[in-house]
Design a protein around this motif. Structure first.
Motif, PDB file in Angstrom:
ATOM      1  N   GLY A 141      -5.473   4.254  -6.967  1.00  0.00           N
ATOM      2  CA  GLY A 141      -5.438   2.798  -7.090  1.00  0.00           C
ATOM      3  C   GLY A 141      -5.428   2.106  -5.741  1.00  0.00           C
ATOM      4  N   ILE A 142      -4.684   2.672  -4.802  1.00  0.00           N
ATOM      5  CA  ILE A 142      -4.675   2.122  -3.443  1.00  0.00           C
ATOM      6  C   ILE A 142      -6.077   2.221  -2.836  1.00  0.00           C
ATOM      7  CG2 ILE A 142      -3.739   2.431  -1.125  1.00  0.00           C
ATOM      8  CD1 ILE A 142      -1.184   3.548  -2.533  1.00  0.00           C
ATOM      9  N   CYS A 143      -6.725   3.352  -3.017  1.00  0.00           N
ATOM     10  CA  CYS A 143      -8.081   3.550  -2.463  1.00  0.00           C
ATOM     11  C   CYS A 143      -9.099   2.640  -3.145  1.00  0.00           C
ATOM     12  CB  CYS A 143      -8.496   5.013  -2.604  1.00  0.00           C
ATOM     13  SG  CYS A 143      -7.550   6.149  -1.567  1.00  0.00           S
ATOM     14  N   TYR A 144      -8.971   2.448  -4.459  1.00  0.00           N
ATOM     15  CA  TYR A 144      -9.873   1.517  -5.144  1.00  0.00           C
ATOM     16  C   TYR A 144      -9.743   0.121  -4.535  1.00  0.00           C
ATOM     17  CZ  TYR A 144     -10.391   4.979  -8.917  1.00  0.00           C
ATOM     18  OH  TYR A 144     -10.641   6.107  -9.656  1.00  0.00           O
ATOM     19  N   HIS A 145      -8.509  -0.276  -4.251  1.00  0.00           N
ATOM     20  CA  HIS A 145      -8.300  -1.612  -3.698  1.00  0.00           C
ATOM     21  C   HIS A 145      -8.899  -1.714  -2.299  1.00  0.00           C
ATOM     22  CE1 HIS A 145      -6.175  -5.500  -4.199  1.00  0.00           C
ATOM     23  NE2 HIS A 145      -6.308  -5.516  -2.882  1.00  0.00           N
ATOM     24  N   CYS A 160      -6.874  11.310   2.509  1.00  0.00           N
ATOM     25  CA  CYS A 160      -8.036  11.080   3.372  1.00  0.00           C
ATOM     26  C   CYS A 160      -9.341  11.417   2.652  1.00  0.00           C
ATOM     27  CB  CYS A 160      -7.920  11.916   4.646  1.00  0.00           C
ATOM     28  SG  CYS A 160      -6.633  11.380   5.777  1.00  0.00           S
ATOM     29  N   GLN A 161      -9.365  12.565   1.970  1.00  0.00           N
ATOM     30  CA  GLN A 161     -10.564  12.951   1.244  1.00  0.00           C
ATOM     31  C   GLN A 161     -10.815  12.010   0.074  1.00  0.00           C
ATOM     32  OE1 GLN A 161     -12.784  15.527   2.168  1.00  0.00           O
ATOM     33  NE2 GLN A 161     -13.992  14.326   0.715  1.00  0.00           N
ATOM     34  N   MET A 162      -9.753  11.604  -0.590  1.00  0.00           N
ATOM     35  CA  MET A 162      -9.862  10.663  -1.707  1.00  0.00           C
ATOM     36  C   MET A 162     -10.460   9.343  -1.231  1.00  0.00           C
ATOM     37  SD  MET A 162      -6.733   9.385  -4.135  1.00  0.00           S
ATOM     38  CE  MET A 162      -6.213  11.061  -4.491  1.00  0.00           C
ATOM     39  N   LEU A 163     -10.017   8.854  -0.074  1.00  0.00           N
ATOM     40  CA  LEU A 163     -10.535   7.599   0.464  1.00  0.00           C
ATOM     41  C   LEU A 163     -12.018   7.736   0.807  1.00  0.00           C
ATOM     42  CD1 LEU A 163      -9.820   4.700   1.346  1.00  0.00           C
ATOM     43  CD2 LEU A 163      -9.304   5.619   3.612  1.00  0.00           C
ATOM     44  N   ALA A 164     -12.407   8.874   1.375  1.00  0.00           N
ATOM     45  CA  ALA A 164     -13.819   9.114   1.676  1.00  0.00           C
ATOM     46  C   ALA A 164     -14.652   9.116   0.401  1.00  0.00           C
ATOM     47  CB  ALA A 164     -13.974  10.436   2.419  1.00  0.00           C
ATOM     48  N   ASP A 165     -14.153   9.802  -0.640  1.00  0.00           N
ATOM     49  CA  ASP A 165     -14.900   9.905  -1.897  1.00  0.00           C
ATOM     50  C   ASP A 165     -15.027   8.557  -2.592  1.00  0.00           C
ATOM     51  OD1 ASP A 165     -14.995  12.596  -1.364  1.00  0.00           O
ATOM     52  OD2 ASP A 165     -13.497  13.171  -2.848  1.00  0.00           O
ATOM     53  N   ILE A 166     -13.950   7.772  -2.599  1.00  0.00           N
ATOM     54  CA  ILE A 166     -13.941   6.510  -3.337  1.00  0.00           C
ATOM     55  C   ILE A 166     -14.737   5.429  -2.610  1.00  0.00           C
ATOM     56  CG2 ILE A 166     -12.430   4.602  -4.057  1.00  0.00           C
ATOM     57  CD1 ILE A 166     -10.408   6.709  -4.958  1.00  0.00           C
ATOM     58  N   THR A 167     -14.660   5.396  -1.273  1.00  0.00           N
ATOM     59  CA  THR A 167     -15.397   4.368  -0.523  1.00  0.00           C
ATOM     60  C   THR A 167     -16.820   4.796  -0.203  1.00  0.00           C
ATOM     61  OG1 THR A 167     -14.635   5.228   1.623  1.00  0.00           O
ATOM     62  CG2 THR A 167     -13.279   3.529   0.564  1.00  0.00           C
ATOM     63  N   GLY A 168     -17.099   6.104  -0.253  1.00  0.00           N
ATOM     64  CA  GLY A 168     -18.412   6.600   0.127  1.00  0.00           C
ATOM     65  C   GLY A 168     -18.649   6.572   1.626  1.00  0.00           C
ATOM     66  N   ARG A 169     -17.584   6.475   2.419  1.00  0.00           N
ATOM     67  CA  ARG A 169     -17.694   6.435   3.874  1.00  0.00           C
ATOM     68  C   ARG A 169     -17.096   7.701   4.499  1.00  0.00           C
ATOM     69  NH1 ARG A 169     -18.501   0.979   5.452  1.00  0.00           N
ATOM     70  NH2 ARG A 169     -19.176  -0.136   3.581  1.00  0.00           N
ATOM     71  N   THR A 170     -17.594   8.055   5.659  1.00  0.00           N
ATOM     72  CA  THR A 170     -16.972   9.129   6.435  1.00  0.00           C
ATOM     73  C   THR A 170     -15.667   8.606   7.019  1.00  0.00           C
ATOM     74  OG1 THR A 170     -19.091  10.133   6.986  1.00  0.00           O
ATOM     75  CG2 THR A 170     -17.229  10.655   8.423  1.00  0.00           C
ATOM     76  N   ILE A 171     -14.605   9.376   6.851  1.00  0.00           N
ATOM     77  CA  ILE A 171     -13.282   8.967   7.300  1.00  0.00           C
ATOM     78  C   ILE A 171     -12.850   9.837   8.476  1.00  0.00           C
ATOM     79  CG2 ILE A 171     -10.840   8.790   6.662  1.00  0.00           C
ATOM     80  CD1 ILE A 171     -12.637   6.693   5.316  1.00  0.00           C
ATOM     81  N   ALA A 231       0.857  -1.191   0.000  1.00  0.00           N
ATOM     82  CA  ALA A 231       0.000   0.000   0.000  1.00  0.00           C
ATOM     83  C   ALA A 231       0.888   1.234   0.000  1.00  0.00           C
ATOM     84  CB  ALA A 231      -0.929  -0.035   1.213  1.00  0.00           C
ATOM     85  N   GLY A 232       1.363   1.641   1.189  1.00  0.00           N
ATOM     86  CA  GLY A 232       2.285   2.764   1.248  1.00  0.00           C
ATOM     87  C   GLY A 232       3.551   2.518   0.455  1.00  0.00           C
ATOM     88  N   LYS A 233       3.913   1.248   0.295  1.00  0.00           N
ATOM     89  CA  LYS A 233       5.095   0.919  -0.510  1.00  0.00           C
ATOM     90  C   LYS A 233       4.920   1.388  -1.950  1.00  0.00           C
ATOM     91  CE  LYS A 233       9.176  -0.983  -0.778  1.00  0.00           C
ATOM     92  NZ  LYS A 233      10.310  -0.411  -0.012  1.00  0.00           N
ATOM     93  N   CYS A 234       3.687   1.404  -2.438  1.00  0.00           N
ATOM     94  CA  CYS A 234       3.422   1.904  -3.789  1.00  0.00           C
ATOM     95  C   CYS A 234       3.710   3.401  -3.883  1.00  0.00           C
ATOM     96  CB  CYS A 234       1.967   1.638  -4.182  1.00  0.00           C
ATOM     97  SG  CYS A 234       1.528  -0.105  -4.277  1.00  0.00           S
ATOM     98  N   VAL A 235       3.346   4.130  -2.828  1.00  0.00           N
ATOM     99  CA  VAL A 235       3.615   5.565  -2.801  1.00  0.00           C
ATOM    100  C   VAL A 235       5.120   5.798  -2.784  1.00  0.00           C
ATOM    101  CG1 VAL A 235       3.231   7.727  -1.565  1.00  0.00           C
ATOM    102  CG2 VAL A 235       1.441   5.977  -1.600  1.00  0.00           C
ATOM    103  N   ASP A 236       5.835   5.045  -1.939  1.00  0.00           N
ATOM    104  CA  ASP A 236       7.293   5.164  -1.885  1.00  0.00           C
ATOM    105  C   ASP A 236       7.893   4.892  -3.257  1.00  0.00           C
ATOM    106  OD1 ASP A 236       7.097   5.664   0.805  1.00  0.00           O
ATOM    107  OD2 ASP A 236       7.571   3.619   1.423  1.00  0.00           O
ATOM    108  N   TRP A 237       7.420   3.834  -3.900  1.00  0.00           N
ATOM    109  CA  TRP A 237       7.951   3.472  -5.217  1.00  0.00           C
ATOM    110  C   TRP A 237       7.707   4.591  -6.221  1.00  0.00           C
ATOM    111  CZ3 TRP A 237       6.453   3.161 -10.189  1.00  0.00           C
ATOM    112  CH2 TRP A 237       7.299   2.495 -11.078  1.00  0.00           C
ATOM    113  N   ALA A 238       6.511   5.130  -6.229  1.00  0.00           N
ATOM    114  CA  ALA A 238       6.182   6.183  -7.187  1.00  0.00           C
ATOM    115  C   ALA A 238       7.062   7.409  -6.989  1.00  0.00           C
ATOM    116  CB  ALA A 238       4.706   6.562  -7.061  1.00  0.00           C
TER     117      ALA A 238
END
Length: 529
Positions: free
Chosen positions: A409-413, A444-455, A315-322
């Motif tokens: 992509g991380i949030c979609y997963h 954080c906002q991206m995760l809320a938008d993609i999952t439809g949940r309050t974060i 997960a975070g490893k993808c961010v590090d890689w990018a």
């Protein structure tokens, strides 16, 4: 009360000094790194002496960073990376380099055991899978599971295997080094899938040990995560710069204590974690599993509770890689090689700068989709051959698009694992988001938008595992309920509500995201076999 917790991750230890009274305060923290040695044959190993040097050095740092004295420390514990394999002799010395959870050399061992049988499901022996499910709602169906590391050593390093006294996980080994006592906690024992989780039958299951052809004498005694193991030995105290006899508690795995540090402890509470790996986890009072989605109920630090757990390997490893491998010259910098300044010439944090640049890209990353499977994947599908990809980029895209696509992509997963979790349990409408990524308001906002949940987020999200472990130690010393103490001490500091305007763009990309593995599975296996 002052407590030291060792948050022992894949690449570094975060040694944390907490003060606990009517609230919990992180007074000081020291981070020390150590190596992860990956080999072409699928090996992923570490060095126990690098571990110990990091622990000793970081412990001493705490007293330079605070006014607390060593004699004021009332308790110690570890929350550690899980599914490792540390093989020790009678003195607790490691017989070979520890095998990290990423090690996947046990391909032949996995196939020889799970690939045999008259009736198979998804290539696995139906009899063995059903037997495992009956005992602990799990099963060693991934080549990265610890039992295949154990069996690999048996088959490939017999001279080491002959000297083996006990088989431990990472945190158990470190506790042994502090106390001289070789034990295992139920949560790490469970990850071997040889542990019986049924009420009244908790402990090593003789039938499973025989089925996997593991030597029963290699299995350590089990203690609870909340139990006092013993006092700090004189040798360990000298190395650490502490006082002999400080109580050392059982502790456990990082996944075991994160929900407690997140304040996500009531039945049905869901949290999402992003570190090197990532997961979605929901608190339950019973155990269940969904092998089709590779989700199971892990043992909680509190006996009688479970964390229904779906894991993303990277997960975070993808961010590090990018950040490390996508040239950042589109925004005028290369990470670690240039200073970033604002219009007035003042130096600013590079990650804050890149977050702001990424936020300039609209939801949907201008059509680019990223798959975060940089070291295979575990849930909702298990495939060590799966790989990451940037899908559908063109000459019109720029690197900002790729960076945003990485986060999306991380949030979609996470959304995918969240939806699969709901097949077996109800997840909470409000989700606590913790780990390093929770420091990013954009994510954080991206995760809320993609999952439809309050974060919701909490203080010190990077140290949330250590926070939960500190709550456990405090509860043990005070003799109070750990889950209730967590609710009292850990409060939300920020809330992110889904933005309905972004739903259409994200839903469209998410629909494609879920198809990418199925349509490319055979291609992954052709290339990566």
């Amino acid at each position: 009360m002052y407590i030291i917790i060792y948050d022992f991750g894949t690449s570094s230890v975060k040694t944390c000094l907490f003060e606990i009274d009517s609230e919990i305060k992180l007074l000081a923290k020291s981070v020390k790194e150590y190596g992860l040695y990956v080999s072409d044959d699928g090996g992923a190993e570490q060095d126990t002496e690098e571990w110990w040097e990091a622990i000793c050095s970081s412990t001493k740092d705490l007293f330079d960073l605070s006014d607390v004295k060593p004699e004021q420390i009332e308790g110690l514990a570890f929350c550690s990376q899980m599914q490792g394999t540390v093989l020790v002799d009678k003195e607790g010395n490691a017989l070979r380099p520890p095998m990290n959870f990423l090690d996947q050399r046990g391909v032949k061992e996995h196939k020889a055991c799970m690939g045999k049988g008259l009736i198979k499901v998804s290539g696995y022996s139906l009899y063995k899978v059903l037997r495992n499910l009956r005992v602990n709602c799990g099963g060693s169906v991934s080549i990265k599971d610890p039992v295949w590391k154990y069996k690999w050593v048996e088959n490939n390093e017999p001279e080491i295997f002959d000297k083996l006294y006990k088989w431990l996980d990472v945190g158990d080994y470190l506790v042994a080094r502090l106390t001289g006592k070789i034990v295992r906690t139920p949560d790490t024992a469970f990850t071997t899938f040889l542990y019986d989780t049924r009420k009244g039958k908790e402990g090593w299951n003789k039938g499973l040990i025989k089925m996997y052809k593991v030597k029963p004498e290699h299995m350590p005694d089990i203690i609870e995560c909340t139990d006092l193991v013993g006092g700090l030995t004189a040798k360990a105290a000298e190395d650490l710069g502490l006082v002999e006899g400080i109580p050392v508690f059982g502790g456990g795995g990082d996944a075991t204590f994160v929900n407690i540090g997140a304040g996500s402890t009531a039945l049905g509470d869901t949290h999402i974690y992003i570190g090197t790996s990532g997961w979605v986890s929901t608190v339950m009072d019973h155990q269940t599993a969904d092998l089709s989605s590779m989700i199971t109920g892990l043992l909680s630090a509190q006996k009688g509770y479970f964390n229904y757990f779906a894991e993303l390997e990277t997960a975070g490893k993808c961010v590090d890689w990018a950040l490390e491998h996508i040239a950042l010259d589109d925004v005028g910098v290369y990470e670690g090689k240039a200073k970033v300044t604002d219009s007035d010439g003042n130096e600013i944090d590079i990650f804050d700068y890149l977050e702001a640049e990424t936020d300039k890209v609209p939801p949907g990353a201008n059509g680019v989709i990223f798959t975060p499977w940089l070291h295979g994947n575990r849930s909702p599908f298990e495939d060590s051959k799966a790989g990451g990809m940037y899908f559908n980029f063109s000459i019109n895209n720029e690197k900002r698009d790729l960076l945003r696509a990485t986060l999306e992509g991380i949030c979609y997963h996470y959304r995918w694992m969240l939806e699969r979790s709901m097949k077996k349990t109800k997840t909470s409408d409000t989700i606590r988001f913790v780990g390093g990524g929770a420091l990013s308001s954009v994510l954080c906002q991206m995760l809320a938008d993609i999952t439809g949940r309050t974060i919701e987020t909490v203080d010190n999200p990077r140290e949330v595992g250590a926070t939960g472990t500190a709550v456990m130690v405090a509860a043990g010393i005070k003799k109070v309920d750990m889950l209730k103490l967590s609710k009292q001490l850990v409060k939300a500091n920020h809330t992110y509500v889904p933005n309905a305007e972004n739903k259409e763009a994200y839903d469209k990309n998410y629909k494609v995201f879920k198809r990418l593995y199925k349509t490319n599975k055979s291609n992954f296996h052709i290339i990566n076999s």
